[in-house]
Design an enzyme around this catalytic site. Sequence first.
Site: not given
Length: 434
Positions: A24-25, A28
Amino acid sequence: MTTLMFILGIVIFAVGLLVSIAWHELGHLSTAKLFGIRVPQYMVGFGPTIFSRKKGDTEYGIKAIPFGGYIRMIGMFPPGPDGRLEARSTSPWRGMIEDARSAAFEELRPGDETRLFYTRKPWKRVIVMFAGPFMNLILAVALFLTVLMGFGISQQTNTVSSVSQCVIAQSQNRDDCRKSDPASPAAAAGLKAGDKIVSFAGVKTDDWNRLSDLIRANPDKEVAIVVDRKGEEVTLHAKIASNQVAKKDSSGQYVQGEYVTAGFLGFSAATGIVKQDFGDSVTWMGDRVADAVDSLAAIPSKIPALWNAAFGDGVREPDSPMGVVGAARVGGEIFTLDIPPTQQLAMALMLVAGFNLSLFLFNMLPLLPLDGGHVAGALWESLRRNAAKVLRRPDPGPFDVAKLMPVAYVVAGIFICFTILVLIADVVNPVRIS
């Protein structure tokens, strides 16, 4: 041995959780760097740092509590109206805004003026904030397809498990036949447990839902049924009865407590592990997404029952909201089930896939501090800037998401309280699998 397998299941889920958070990170991080935004930190977990290493502008690390993660970007919020950080206000609400703005600039270095998050065009900010949840969606789809097409899932088949001896409406809760009950078409035709139905009324099918629909669509009709009985094809003849049967929804699932009048043959279908093709897998995933959206919307209505299960004598419902601790416990129970190891692994992958799907949907809620809140802020800025351009008005400038921080604190507070409630319920009255 059972305890060891239980611990193994928890460890596998924990690893899946860490990978999901890191993935997920990474969404980003990669998009932020793509658009030239400085990212001082990429961390998996919270609390004390266990390991970290700095590469370029970014410190990469793992923290002690594996229940989340984050990246830090410079300039998440624009400065105050005068272009500078404002002095701390005595107003608690105003103070929240100024604290958020101050944190966004606390690591500002010479040359960073061109590397601030808020200075990027709205569509770039949307991509950066959407990329994290989107990575969870990609991982969920990949894991679902792996299980559906590679391992298969348990579902009803065209093989006969048992034959009903009489016609009883499914809405009637009784097991025994009465003398007044007519014989079931299956029993009268000579259908036996172990038979595999290969065609019905001249239509070849190996799909249970298709067979069920054919039976329902032919009440009061004489039909030929071809079965595979120990490797030999046998043709049977049955007159399909008209009966009260469970209603199906558009996806073929039974609607609990609702019945319709339709064709009835009178047998129970055996379950088996069946690999899905790509089309069936996509349909299955679409149904699960719809179920997940419904479950997310139903969370407020489930809180009273969850409270009663945690602090009263209420039963913990199977569809009750479940947190990381509860999911880890389920992961442990999976590896204690008396099923083949391949199916244990498949169920564990399904659990991690479902967790990633939930992360995607939850993070896309248009509320701060969730990713969806920042996406909504960027979209609103784009809308009002384009509207000003069309109306030939001055550019209103960046939308100050920091002004929504009081709402973000309220949302975060509600989420923390809910998380604590779920945690207590997961400990004292957990969801169990059979």
